[in-house]
Every structure is written in structure tokens, then in C-alpha cells.
Design an enzyme around this catalytic site. Structure first.
Site, mmCIF file in Angstrom:
data_model
loop_
_atom_site.group_PDB
_atom_site.id
_atom_site.type_symbol
_atom_site.label_atom_id
_atom_site.label_comp_id
_atom_site.label_asym_id
_atom_site.label_seq_id
_atom_site.Cartn_x
_atom_site.Cartn_y
_atom_site.Cartn_z
ATOM 1 N N GLU A 215 -26.614 -84.181 38.601
ATOM 2 C CA GLU A 215 -26.112 -83.538 39.523
ATOM 3 C C GLU A 215 -26.947 -83.792 41.015
ATOM 4 O OE1 GLU A 215 -24.791 -78.969 40.003
ATOM 5 O OE2 GLU A 215 -26.348 -79.520 38.356
ATOM 6 N N LYS A 347 -30.087 -72.127 19.500
ATOM 7 C CA LYS A 347 -29.156 -72.761 20.116
ATOM 8 C C LYS A 347 -27.807 -71.972 20.251
ATOM 9 C CE LYS A 347 -30.724 -77.177 18.402
ATOM 10 N NZ LYS A 347 -30.601 -78.366 17.527
ATOM 11 N N ASP A 423 -34.961 -81.045 22.925
ATOM 12 C CA ASP A 423 -33.538 -81.062 22.277
ATOM 13 C C ASP A 423 -32.759 -80.333 23.229
ATOM 14 O OD1 ASP A 423 -31.141 -80.489 20.709
ATOM 15 O OD2 ASP A 423 -32.254 -79.950 18.820
ATOM 16 N N HIS A 522 -24.559 -79.262 49.559
ATOM 17 C CA HIS A 522 -24.314 -79.602 48.509
ATOM 18 C C HIS A 522 -23.127 -80.693 48.655
ATOM 19 C CE1 HIS A 522 -23.478 -79.247 44.335
ATOM 20 N NE2 HIS A 522 -22.243 -79.469 44.333
#
Ligand code: ADP
Length: 583
Positions: A215, A347, A423, A522
């Protein structure tokens, strides 16, 4: 001629014939010598510890040479040179040449009888054995005793069902660390760009923070936040809680029995019994608490433990399994339904982690002088504080958020997680964060900012931290592997780095939003050049329309300043990669 005594006494034609003959013999011998030295080089390649070096799929000659070499060395003592060349010819077939594929029974015989098993077979012959269920595709690396060749053959297998482009990288990767630890059915690896934000001045030390992201603008923006906090004297952090959790679900014949077990767990003597068993499971796992809840006949038990420098899921699971046996000894009518009953919670979004913490609970804070707010962040304290209340507190409350009282903590968390082998799925709870801002100083001219993150799930040993690039990123932070003198210190410092970098990211994005620079920056960073001009132009048009609308957050004086600055900011943004980030 006198200088060539060996032709003395021969007629000149005979001498020339002899010389030409000798040259031919020499060239032939030299060719054989080169061949054999090539074989030796390949056999002594650095990969030979895993097995025979198998070059890549395109390099057919190398692979054929290797298989020949393997046969050569295996049979050299017992076979005549004629036999070797016969067998080599049988083995040396290109994997693309399906007409030379030996029949399945013959391949099976070679596979079962030969000491080298698969090594004497071509890729296509191995695939025929996989198709006939004699070899399991998941075991290719083991069968071939060569990680990269295992990957190559698996790609060929998959190639029959879908296109696996050469652009999916697979060469020159250390698969030895992946196999049996990080990934199965491997067909390659994906490269993610790593940017660096820093120096991050945290608790008196400088860190260069590696961030893996695709990004655009994220690293530049975080870098600006690092600079602003650096100029303000840095960021302070504290880890206030450190425990990984596992929450199994067990079932009893009745709610009454489930409640009896709950009471049993609340007894401190019983807790010590569980702890003794739990702690014996690892040098690093130390049970801290057990928290239980009943739902009908179900009982959920949340085991919380210190896990040293490991993120700790495996470790806590092991200890939990042993502790449950102790509980079971007193409650034989208890059924263990699952070691994870989602009461961990791992998670998945959960209020429990937000409220009670999971992994490391960390706080970071910093004070940014007014001059830095203006010059580096290009906003005002009033604007950014008001926006923080409106967006990160009221806005998130209106959205019914749990733990999402921030602008983009998950951006920074994910980028550091991917870079350092954490993770990535644990981004879910690790990104829980509340960002708070206040005017600071006698006249409220400076800015106080803090980020509170109750559930940062990180480790510096185990999981993806063993992979070379990820370990290299941890080394950049001075946090690779275990901390031998203070187990757990590396993992806690990593959690602090995450929380401090999140603060830098929050500061920069909130400033960009408060200053109205987000979209222009951006577009500059996150779009290809061809799209920029048109998009920026249309955004500028829209922005000028918006100036006539009332702005509830930003006092009109401040707002106009930013609108006036916008052209300049747009022009500057490429030279000064500081504004923006999409939330
Ligand atoms: P996790 O529990 O995070 O999944 P693993 O259990 O797979 O991690 O890896 C941790 C391993 O590292 C354990 O075998 C543990 O004994 C070992 N280890 C070595 N040093 C440390 C340390 N300082 N802290 C935690 N674990 C360590």
C-alpha cells in the site's frame, strides 16, 4: 622443425598426420575431463546437504547430468563403463519427452528397488507415481530429498489443472525452514516489498522499523510520524500485561455439574495442581490464571500463561491439554469437545481480548511540540484533537466498534507482522487500539498522544520468525530469536515497537485528515503516474466545492488555512513524502 625432436627422421606428411591425430586425442580426453569435473562440482554444491543438487526445471541438461551423476557414483564400483552409460541413457530422459516415459510398473520397480528411490526417475515419471498413489504429493520434498525439486514437481502437477506462471517465484529459496514448520504443498513464494520507517525513537533507543506492504504511502506516512515523535523527544512505552491464552470448551451431563467444575477451578489449591502440570510442559510456559464461564452444560476455561519470547499458541495448547487431564481426573463425566472453544480468542474479533488482553498489553505515549505539529504534521493541535474525538471515539462508537478506536492501527500492525514473521491472521486482535489525543502544555499548545493496545500477539522465536528474510527484519530491530538472559524481553520489546510505530502511523494519518491532505497525497503515492493528473485535478475541483460546506470538527480559521495550502501540499508531496494515509 629442429625444435620438435619427436618428428626427427619422419617424412613431413607423416609428422603432420601424427600431430593432428595427437591434437584430436587431446581434445577428446579434455572433453571427458570437463564432463567429469562438472559432475563433481554439482555433487559438491552447497545444496548437497539436502541431497543431490537439482538445478531448475528449465535447465534440463543440468538435471539430467545430476541424475547421471547419481547413478555414476552409486554404481561406479560394480559396473563396467558400458553398463553405466546404458543405465544413464535409460535414466537420462527429458521430463517433457512423454514418449520416453517408462511404463508405470518399471518406474515403480526403480522407485522401490533403487536406493535413491525417486532420484532415478524423471519428473514426469514421478508424477505418474503420484497419479497412481504410490507417492503422496505432499511428501515430494521428502521423497526427492531435495526441497526445490519437490516444489518444481508439485508445480508441474498443478500445471495440469491451472496455469502456474514462472512469475510465481520458487528458485533459490531456503525451503528447509519451511518444510514441516511453516507451509505445506509449497509451490513457491510471494515477495512483498519491505520499506523502512525510522528512526523510531522509543524508550531512549533508535529503531529502524521494517514494514512489508503493497500500500503506497503507508511507509512514507509512518516515517513522518516517526520524525514528528523523534523531534518531540521520542515515544515511551510500557508492557502492562503479558499472557497468551487458550480457551477450551468442555461439556458435562448437566449445568449443575458444569457449575461444580467451575467452583473446582476457582479453588486456589486446585489451581496449583493445574499449574504444576501446565508449567512442566515447557521451560517457558508459566500458568498465570484460569478464568471460566458456564453456558448451559458447556464450560469454557481460559488458560493464561507467560510464554517467554514465543508468541505462545503451541506452548499454551500443550500446557492446556495436560491441565485438562487433571480436571478430568476429578470430573470423569466431562467431555473435552475442543482444545479451542473460541474462548481464547484467537484470530476472531472478541470483546474478551479487548477487555482482558491477550499476548502483550502495551501503551505508548508521546508529546509533540506545537512547532512540530505545524511544520512536520502541517496541522494544528485543535484540529487534530477534535478530529480524534469525532472520528476515533465518536465515529467508532457509532459504528459499534470493539477495539477499533483508532485510524489505521491494523495497517502498521500487518506490515510489521509480515516483515517479522508473525502470524498475519493475528492482526485481527493485535490491531485492537484506542488512540487518545489532548492539548498539552501550559496553554494547550502542544499535543499529547497515546495508543493503548491490549492484545498484541507477537513472538521472536517459532512460527515464521525462523525464515531468513523475516529473521533478518527482526535482526534490524535487534530482536531476533530468544533473549537468553531475560526470556520474554525480546517479544515484549517487539510488542512495544509495534505499539510505538502504530502511534507514529496514527499521528501522521490523523494530521493528514485534519489538514485535508489525504486524498491528494494518496493519489500521488498510490496510483500509477498516468492516473494521477486527472484524479488530482478532479479532487481539487471537489475540494474547492467543499470549502463552502460547514465543517463541524475544524474551526473555520484552521480550515481555510488548509484549503489555501492544499495546492502547495499537492506540489510538495513527492519531494516530502510525509502526508496522508488512507484509513
Ligand atoms: P509458539 O508457542 O509461539 O507457537 P513454538 O512452541 O512453536 O512457538 O516455539 C517455541 C519454541 O522455542 C519452544 O520449543 C521453546 O522451547 C523454544 N524456545 C527457546 N527459547 C525460547 C524463549 N526464550 N522463549 C520461548 N520459547 C523459547
Amino acid at each position: 622443425m629442429g625444435s620438435f625432436p619427436f618428428i626427427d627422421g619422419f617424412p613431413i606428411v607423416t609428422s603432420l598426420t601424427l600431430v593432428v591425430g595427437l591434437v584430436i586425442i587431446y581434445l577428446l580426453l579434455d572433453g571427458r575431463r570437463n564432463q567429469s569435473s562438472n559432475r563433481n562440482q554439482l555433487g559438491a554444491s552447497p545444496d548437497s546437504s539436502h541431497c543431490e543438487c537439482y538445478k531448475d526445471n528449465n535447465d534440463v541438461s543440468s538435471s539430467l547430468e545430476l541424475r547421471k551423476s547419481s547413478v555414476d557414483s552409486q554404481d561406479a564400483s560394480s559396473k563396467s563403463s558400458h553398463n553405466i552409460s546404458d543405465e544413464s541413457e535409460a535414466v537420462l530422459r527429458t521430463s517433457d519427452d512423454s514418449s520416453s516415459l517408462r511404463p508405470l510398473p518399471e518406474c515403480l520397480k526403480i522407485y522401490k528397488s533403487s536406493r535413491d528411490g525417486c532420484l532415478a526417475l524423471s519428473d514426469d515419471e514421478i508424477i505418474s507415481l503420484v497419479d497412481a498413489n504410490h507417492i503422496q504429493a505432499r511428501n515430494l520434498e521428502k521423497e526427492l530429498k531435495n526441497f526445490e525439486r519437490g516444489v518444481v514437481v508439485r508445480r508441474k502437477l498443478i500445471q495440469r489443472h491451472t496455469h502456474v506462471s514462472e512469475e510465481l517465484s520458487y528458485k533459490s529459496y531456503d525451503y528447509s525452514k519451511v518444510f514441516g514448520a511453516c507451509c505445506e504443498n509449497v509451490i513457491g513464494f510471494v515477495g512483498v516489498p519491505i520499506g523502512v520507517a525510522g528512526p523510531l525513537l522509543m524508550d531512549g533507543q533508535e529503531y529502524q522499523v521494517p514494514m512489508a506492504t503493497t500500500e503506497g504511502c503507508l511507509v512514507a506516512s509512518t516515517n513522518r510520524g516517526c520524525r514528528a515523535t523523534y523531534l518531540g523527544g521520542g515515544i515511551r512505552t510500557r508492557v502492562v500485561f503479558d499472557a497468551m491464552t487458550r480457551g477450551p470448551v468442555v461439556r458435562f451431563p448437566s449445568a449443575i455439574r458444569a457449575t461444580e467444575a467451575l467452583k473446582w477451578l476457582e479453588n486456589s489449591m486446585n489451581f496449583m495442581k493445574l499449574k504444576r502440570e501446565f508449567d512442566a510442559s515447557s521451560r517457558f510456559a508459566r500458568l498465570l490464571s484460569v478464568q471460566s464461564r458456564v453456558a448451559g452444560r458447556f464450560l469454557f476455561i481460559r488458560f493464561s500463561a507467560k510464554t517467554g519470547d514465543a508468541m505462545g499458541m503451541n506452548m499454551v495448547s500443550k500446557g492446556t491439554e495436560l491441565a485438562l487431564k487433571i480436571l478430568h481426573a476429578d470430573f470423569q463425566d466431562m467431555e473435552i469437545l475442543s482444545l479451542s472453544g473460541n474462548y481464547c480468542t484467537d484470530k476472531k474479533p472478541a470483546a474478551l481480548n479487548w477487555l482482558d488482553g491477550r499476548g502483550k498489553s502495551v501503551i505508548s505515549e508521546s508529546i509533540i511540540p506545537s512547532s512540530v505539529v505545524q511544520k512536520v504534521l502541517k496541522t494544528s493541535v485543535t484540529a487534530i484533537v477534535e478530529l480524534n474525538i469525532a472520528k476515533n471515539l465518536v465515529g467508532s462508537a457509532m459504528a459499534g466498534s470493539i477495539g477499533g478506536f483508532n485510524a489505521h492501527a491494523s495497517n502498521v500492525v500487518s506490515a510489521i507482522f509480515i516483515a517479522t514473521g508473525q502470524d498475519p491472521a493475528q492482526n485481527v486482535c493485535s490491531s485492537n487500539c484506542i488512540t487518545l489525543m489532548e492539548p498539552w502544555g501550559d496553554n494547550g499548545q502542544d499535543l499529547y498522544i497515546s495508543c493503548t493496545m491490549p492484545s498484541v500477539e507477537v513472538g521472536t522465536v517459532g512460527g515464521g520468525t525462523i525464515l531468513s528474510s523475516q529473521a533478518a527484519c527482526l535482526k534490524m530491530l535487534g530482536l531476533s530469536g530468544p533473549n537468553l538472559s531475560q526470556p520474554g524481553h525480546n517479544a515484549r520489546t517487539l510488542a512495544s515497537v509495534v505499539c510505538a510505530t502504530v502511534l507514529a502511523g496514527e499521528l501522521s494519518l490523523m494530521a493528514a485528515l485534519a489538514g485535508g491532505h489525504l486524498v491528494t497525497s494518496h493519489l500521488k503515492y498510490n496510483r500509477s503516474d498516468s492516473n494521477i493528473a486527472a484524479s488530482v485535478a478532479s479532487h481539487q475541483q471537489r475540494s474547492s466545492l467543499q470549502t463552502s460546506l460547514p465543517n463541524l470538527c475544524v474551526p473555520s480559521k484552521v480550515q481555510h488555512k488548509h484549503v489555501d495550502d492544499e495546492q502547495k501540499i499537492t506540489m510538495n508531496v513527492i519531494d516530502l513524502p510525509t502526508e496522508c494515509k488512507q484509513s
